[in-house]
Each structure stands twice: as structure tokens, then as C-alpha cells.
Design an enzyme around this catalytic site. Structure first.
Site, short mmCIF file in Angstrom:
data_model
loop_
_atom_site.label_atom_id
_atom_site.label_comp_id
_atom_site.label_asym_id
_atom_site.label_seq_id
_atom_site.Cartn_x
_atom_site.Cartn_y
_atom_site.Cartn_z
N TYR A 1 1.24 -6.08 13.25
CA TYR A 1 0.12 -5.33 12.68
C TYR A 1 -0.77 -4.78 13.78
O TYR A 1 -1.11 -5.49 14.73
CB TYR A 1 -0.68 -6.22 11.73
CG TYR A 1 -1.65 -5.45 10.89
CD1 TYR A 1 -1.23 -4.35 10.13
CD2 TYR A 1 -3.00 -5.79 10.85
CE1 TYR A 1 -2.12 -3.63 9.35
CE2 TYR A 1 -3.89 -5.07 10.07
CZ TYR A 1 -3.44 -3.99 9.33
OH TYR A 1 -4.32 -3.27 8.57
N ARG B 1 -3.91 -3.38 13.71
CA ARG B 1 -5.38 -3.46 13.68
C ARG B 1 -5.78 -4.89 14.04
O ARG B 1 -5.78 -5.78 13.19
CB ARG B 1 -5.92 -3.06 12.30
CG ARG B 1 -5.70 -1.59 12.00
CD ARG B 1 -6.36 -1.17 10.69
NE ARG B 1 -6.19 0.25 10.43
CZ ARG B 1 -5.17 0.80 9.76
NH1 ARG B 1 -4.25 -0.02 9.25
NH2 ARG B 1 -5.08 2.09 9.58
N ASP C 1 -2.28 -4.72 3.60
CA ASP C 1 -2.41 -5.09 5.01
C ASP C 1 -3.33 -6.30 5.19
O ASP C 1 -4.25 -6.51 4.39
CB ASP C 1 -2.96 -3.91 5.82
CG ASP C 1 -1.91 -2.81 5.98
OD1 ASP C 1 -0.73 -3.08 5.73
OD2 ASP C 1 -2.29 -1.68 6.36
N HIS D 1 -4.81 -13.65 14.03
CA HIS D 1 -4.01 -12.44 14.19
C HIS D 1 -3.36 -12.45 15.57
O HIS D 1 -3.81 -13.10 16.49
CB HIS D 1 -4.88 -11.20 14.05
CG HIS D 1 -5.32 -10.95 12.64
ND1 HIS D 1 -6.01 -9.82 12.27
CD2 HIS D 1 -5.19 -11.68 11.52
CE1 HIS D 1 -6.27 -9.87 10.97
NE2 HIS D 1 -5.78 -11.00 10.50
N ASP E 1 -6.12 -7.33 6.52
CA ASP E 1 -7.47 -7.14 7.04
C ASP E 1 -8.42 -6.96 5.87
O ASP E 1 -8.03 -7.10 4.71
CB ASP E 1 -7.53 -5.93 7.99
CG ASP E 1 -7.04 -4.64 7.36
OD1 ASP E 1 -6.93 -4.58 6.11
OD2 ASP E 1 -6.76 -3.68 8.09
N GLU F 1 -9.92 -4.31 4.56
CA GLU F 1 -9.57 -3.23 3.63
C GLU F 1 -8.39 -3.64 2.76
O GLU F 1 -8.37 -3.38 1.55
CB GLU F 1 -9.24 -1.94 4.41
CG GLU F 1 -10.41 -1.28 5.07
CD GLU F 1 -11.48 -0.81 4.08
OE1 GLU F 1 -11.12 -0.28 3.01
OE2 GLU F 1 -12.67 -0.96 4.39
N GLU G 1 0.81 -1.22 0.00
CA GLU G 1 0.00 0.00 0.00
C GLU G 1 0.84 1.27 0.00
O GLU G 1 0.52 2.25 -0.67
CB GLU G 1 -0.91 0.03 1.23
CG GLU G 1 -2.09 -0.89 1.12
CD GLU G 1 -2.40 -1.56 2.44
OE1 GLU G 1 -3.54 -1.48 2.89
OE2 GLU G 1 -1.49 -2.17 3.00
#
Length: 652
Positions: free
Chosen positions: A297, A299, A82, A344, A84, A86, A7
Site C-alpha cells: 500500500y 499511502r 484501502d 503499516h 487508511d 478514507e 473500491e
């Protein structure tokens, strides 16, 4: 050539440190394809399975063209946004565009999906050895959230323009957050304080040095509730005539266990409480730490920790502090959030031996160091031994009255060694049946207090408790409700604005289910079910849209325009001299206006002048202002003639 698409440029640079020349690492710069930007309409076909009409973002057209050119000569294309929803959506849309932008399915065999829960050499190379494919269940969950939010925003916002005020907007989750703030304010306003009294007695012993202060807790074996000064004074008189004897001394060992490692919401709350940071600032700093390879990470709603990370922490603890600071077995924490993704990890440092000093530099600041150390210490503490305390309670009898004092002493500091020293309160070494002498009796008047306004940390905690939103969305939710001027921050706590109250009152009347806490939480569960492949996204969206669109139809025809309350100033309008000058709340905050609007269109900037304080530079008045980022500061009203400004008032 192997092409890796991430990203951000920072993430690309970090990966480049660990991979050879055969890898070309490029950044998509975030989302490349989405629903149309402003002016593009709803772009959701509600009559045909809610098909979203995606477009290449205007700012990303050149970047997409560059990636397409690079993809032509790539043997393998690794999609590495990432880990997740999104990130999964970005991976999908990048692949869709690079394979020609015609087929919705990803058919090009060169695409591989890789996820990095930490950006370290070992993790990167291991992930590249075991690539997967784009998870369409996660993509569909993200798509469902995007469609739902678009349906609500593009349907409710025009309605609010017509029924409340132009320029307003509504959000599926943000409106629920505003409701929490509004309802708390109503509780505070309705609260009636009740008087009560507490009585403390100071005693001494001829055999032991130091006084003992005890609090009255019982009368005739029943809990004491004193509601008036008259009652308090009567008890004082009786206590002044009483004899005091130690009835019991109880000592017990207490243990305190460390907190679990950080999840996203816990990190946001801790940074808010300790540093005064917004959730948005915390996530920005954490993003940089992750992309530079310092933390895992950020989130996540899981307490899970990798076995290797726990072993490294235990080795470091034993070497640095001694074996007594290490529990016999590694600690395992169970996540309370039902929808948590246990695959996670919690947020932890990628190298436990790396201290905060190593973080500063390479475009990272002392704020990055502060947050990193907070994460590192929490991670180490979660694998350390309990702290052990001696708790002592001294009970004193005075006729029909019983009084009590509690003391606390640290026996073994355990995990507290890495944190703030535990407060200790020492009591004199008294024993049962020991007689004591009266030094003084003191009563204190107190009043029950209303519930406090939500701080940022408190609002995040409440949202998480009710299952509203997700860790990755809290920062955006809180930023949005402030940007829309539905709530303002006063003394680090949220207060609703007049326009925020009006919007919630209107939505509650016609869209009660949309801003219902249980309904919003259940929708989050449905999105999680889509991500797990247990529900179809179109059916979930349809189950929301059909009753919602009916509510819109009813509100369009039956609701009257809402009157937004104004604040009186006690002054006449300086332009028409007929109406009163009032303070209204608009899209960009408060402003002065004429009560006769729209007949009189007088308008002026609102100045929140601070009474009793003068400018230390010119002696003029001081007013509250807001920075470009929305932070409150103070400046001279004579600006730009006088340029004095400060974050705190003079003398504070």
C-alpha cells in the site's frame, strides 16, 4: 455466497485471481455517501454537534442499489477498501447503506472489515482468516477532517468572493501551502546579493604526474572572506610570489549508508526529482501498481518492513551480489514522524525477485515500470552493505595562506552498486613537506544567491517537515492550489499569482490563526488523536469553529475589498481608447482587460509570446500554452491555421 466489497474494479479483478467461486467481488467505485455535492449547501449542523448531513452520491445510486441486492443473499459481507482513514470511511458508509440506512451503528453481524496492505494470495487469504470490525475512531478522524474542511470552504469562500474576487475559494490546508509559496517569493524579492570571491591555485610537482588544484581557505589561520575584486587581486599578487609546500596529507575512511525505504512523501519527491512527475501522477501510477499486486500500500509514513520481506531481500542480495553486500544484521529504520502508523509498512515490491520488465502489460505502461523499479531498487538498497570511500585531503601552505584540495575514491561500492555510480575525484599521490611549483592563480567573482522557489518535491518536503497535511493529502493539496490559479509552475518551480498573493494577504490579516503553520500542524495532531481514540471529534471541531466563526464576523463587518495587482502592458484599451490595457489574473489564468473595468468590459485571451523564437513550421510567433491537464507546452500563435506544437522550444 461471500461478498467482498473493494473500491475499484482493478482491485476486484486482482482479488478474483486468488479466490474461488464462492466469493463475489464487487467495487463500490470509491465513496458512495458523502456531504451533498455542489448546490447542497454546507450540510453541517453547527448548532447540534456539527452533525453532517450525508447523502448517497447521485452517480452512485444505481451502484448502491446493486450492492443492496447482492447483500441480501450474502452469508458474510467483507468490507475491503484501502487500509487508511478514507478507506475506513468508505467501509462504514457502505455498511450503513447496506443494512438499511437508518441506524448509525453497524448492527448487521454479517459485516467484516478486512485490510490488504498488499494484494497477494497469501496476504488476502490471511486477512480473510482474521477479519475485524469497522474502526469508528478512524471513521471519526476522517469525518472530523471532512467537516473542518467543509466549514472553512463554505464560510471563507463566499467572504473571498465579496472581499477579493468572485469565484475564489479557500481551504484549511491548501491556503497554508499557498502561504509557503508566497512567503518564499517575498524572501526572493527582498534578497540583496552580496559579492564574494574565491581563489584557486594550480600547482605541479616534478616528481608526480598531473596538476593539483587547491582552493584558498585560510589567511593567518583565519577563514578567508574576500568581498571585492581589489582584495582578490592583491591576494593573487602575493600568491604568485609565494613558495608552496604540502603541509599535510590526511586520508580517512568514510562510510555511506543507504536511505530508508520509501514512504509516500519520499516516493513523491523522488519521482518529482528524477522523472519530473507531479505528486498526483506519482500517486496514480502507484495506485495501479498496488491494485495489480506489484507493491504494498502506497499511502504510508512508516519505514517499517515485514520480517518476511527483509528475509527475502537479504536472500536475494546474497545470491545476486555476494555475501559482502549483505550486512551482518538486517537494517531497521526508525520513522521520524511522530504520528506514523508503525503497523503499516513502507512501500516495497510484493515480490523482490520480480523485475520491472514483468510489470508492463495488462493496461500498465513504461511509467509503471519506471516507478516500480525505483521502489524495488530503493527497497533492496536499504538492506545492503554500506559503501566505503577513501577521502583524501591535501593541505598546502603558501606563507601566511593555507590552501586545500579534497579527493574521493571508492573502496567498496556496497548499496551504490544498484544506484548511480558514486563520483570520484582523484588527487596526485603527494606527501607532506613536498615542494610544489606554481602553474597559475585564478580568482572567481561570485554572488550570494536568494533561496530558490519551491519545486514540487521541495514543497512536499516543507509541508511534511512542518507537519502540515498527511502523505495521502499532498497530491491533492498541490493540484488544488494550481487548479485555483493561486500558484503557477514556472521552470518546474512554484510562483504565486497576483490573486494568490492577494488572498494570502487578506487571510493573514483576518484569519492569521487559520493559516498559521503551528495551528495547522496542531490540528493534524488532533486528528491523529481522534484516530487513536484519545480525543472526541466533536470537541476538536468545536474548539476550531468558535474562534473561527468570530473571526468571520469581524472580517464581514470590518474589512475592505482587496485590490488585486495588475500588470501594465503599456498599451491603450482597443475598445474604449481611454483606459490602459492590463493583464489580470482570473479563475482560469491570465487575461487582457481594460483598467477602467467595470466601466469598460473589454476582455481578451492572454498570449504569452516567446520573444526571439520563431515557429519552425510557418515562421510566425510562438506562445506558451497549457494542456487540459495543466502542463505547459509551446504552440504557434496562428493555431489552428498552423498546428505546430512541442513540449520544448525549438533548439532547446
Amino acid at each position: 455466497m461471500y461478498l467482498i466489497i473493494v473500491e475499484s474494479p482493478t482491485k476486484a479483478r486482482t482479488l478474483a485471481k486468488f479466490l474461488g467461486d464462492e466469493y463475489r467481488i464487487e467495487a463500490s467505485m470509491g465513496h458512495v455517501r458523502d456531504l451533498p455535492e455542489k448546490g447542497g449547501g454546507m450540510a453541517i449542523d453547527v448548532n447540534h454537534d456539527f452533525a453532517p448531513q450525508y447523502q448517497v452520491l447521485s452517480k452512485k445510486k444505481q451502484r448502491v442499489a446493486e450492492l443492496r441486492e447482492l447483500a441480501k443473499s450474502a452469508e458474510v459481507i467483507y468490507l475491503a477498501p484501502d487500509p487508511d482513514r478514507e478507506g475506513e470511511a468508505i467501509a462504514y458508509h457502505v455498511a450503513y447503506l447496506l443494512q438499511g440506512g437508518k441506524k448509525e451503528e453497524i448492527t448487521d453481524k454479517r459485516f467484516r472489515r478486512v485490510s490488504f496492505h498488499e494484494i497477494t494470495e497469501t496476504a488476502i487469504k490471511e486477512s480473510l482468516k482474521h477479519p475485524g470490525s469497522v474502526n469508528m475512531q478512524l471513521v471519526n478522524a476522517q469525518q472530523a477532517r471532512r467537516v473542518l474542511d467543509r466549514l472553512v470552504g463554505y464560510t471563507l469562500s463566499p467572504l473571498l468572493w465579496r472581499k477579493v474576487r468572485r469565484g475564489l475559494s479557500a481551504g484549511r490546508v491548501q491556503s497554508v501551502a499557498v502561504r509557503l509559496v508566497v512567503e518564499r517569493e517575498l524572501e526572493i524579492e527582498a534578497f540583496v546579493p552580496e559579492e564574494y570571491w574565491e581563489i584557486f591555485v594550480t600547482l605541479s610537482s616534478r616528481d608526480v604526474a598531473g596538476d593539483l588544484t587547491v582552493q584558498l581557505v585560510k589567511k593567518s589561520a583565519r577563514a578567508v572572506v574576500i568581498k571585492s575584486e581589489e582584495e582578490a587581486k592583491q591576494i593573487e599578487k602575493e600568491l604568485e610570489k609565494s613558495k608552496y609546500v604540502v603541509s599535510d596529507v590526511v586520508t580517512e575512511e568514510q562510510k555511506s549508508s543507504p536511505n530508508p525505504p520509501f514512504t509516500t512523501s519520499l516516493l513523491q519527491r523522488a519521482a518529482s526529482n528524477l522523472f519530473g512527475w507531479s505528486a498526483k501522477q506519482t500517486m496514480s501510477v502507484a495506485q495501479s501498481l498496488y491494485e495489480h499486486g506489484f507493491i504494498t500500500y502506497h499511502r504510508t509514513d512508516s519505514y517499517n518492513l515485514a520480517k518476511e520481506a527483509i528475509e527475502a531481500a537479504r536472500e536475494y542480495i546474497e545470491h545476486s551480489f555476494g555475501k559482502e553486500y549483505l550486512p551482518e544484521k538486517a537494517r531497521v529504520y526508525k520513522t521520524k514522524v511522530a504520528s506514523a502508523q508503525e503497523a503499516h509498512e513502507a512501500i516495497r515490491p510484493t515480490q523482490v525477485t520480480r523485475t520491472g520488465e514483468a510489470v508492463v502489460g495488462d493496461k500498465l505502461s513504461t511509467n509503471h515500470q519506471k516507478l516500480y523499479e525505483l521502489i524495488r531498487i530503493r527497497f533492496l538498497q536499504c538492506q545492503m552493505s554500506d559503501a566505503v570511500f577513501d577521502k583524501t585531503t591535501i593541505l598546502v601552505e603558501a606563507g601566511k595562506y593555507l590552501l586545500k584540495a579534497d579527493g574521493k575514491r571508492v573502496i567498496f561500492d556496497g548499496y551504490v552498486k544498484l544506484g548511480k555510480p558514486s563520483e570520484e575525484s582523484f588527487l596526485p599521490p603527494l606527501s607532506a613537506n613536498q615542494e610544489l611549483s606554481l602553474v597559475k592563480v585564478e580568482s572567481q567573482q561570485k554572488f550570494t544567491k536568494p533561496p530558490g522557489r519551491y519545486t514540487e518535491a521541495g514543497l512536499i518536503k516543507e509541508l511534511e517537515k512542518r507537519g502540515i497535511g498527511r502523505p495521502s493529502t499532498y497530491a491533492a493539496i498541490i493540484s488544488t492550489i494550481q487548479d485555483r490559479n493561486y500558484v503557477v509552475k514556472e521552470n518546474k518551480s512554484f510562483a504565486p499569482t497576483a490573486i494568490g498573493r492577494a488572498v494570502i494577504e487578506y487571510l493573514g490579516k483576518y484569519f492569521g490563526n487559520v493559516i498559521a503553520y503551528e495551528f495547522t500542524a496542531n490540528m493534524e495532531h488532533d486528528l491523529d488523536a481522534i484516530a487513536l481514540g484519545e480525543k472526541e471529534w466533536v470537541k476538536v471541531v468545536r474548539s476550531f469553529w468558535e474562534p473561527f466563526s468570530e473571526s468571520v464576523r469581524v472580517a464581514e463587518g470590518g474589512s475592505e475589498r482587496v485590490k488585486v495587482p495588475v500588470e501594465a502592458t503599456g498599451e491603450k484599451c482597443p475598445e474604449c481608447h481611454e483606459g490602459d490595457m492590463v493583464i489580470r489574473t482570473g479563475r482560469f489564468g491570465k487575461f487582457f482587460s481594460c483598467s477602467r473595468y467595470p466601466d469598460c468590459k473589454y476582455k481578451n485571451q492572454y498570449k504569452e509570446v516567446i520573444s526571439g523564437v520563431v515557429c519552425p513550421s510557418c515562421g510566425g510567433e510562438i506562445m506558451a500554452r497549457k494542456s487540459k491537464k495543466g502542463a505547459k507546452f509551446f504552440g504557434c500563435v496562428s493555431y489552428p491555421t498552423c498546428t505546430w506544437a512541442a513540449w520544448k522550444l525549438p533548439g532547446k
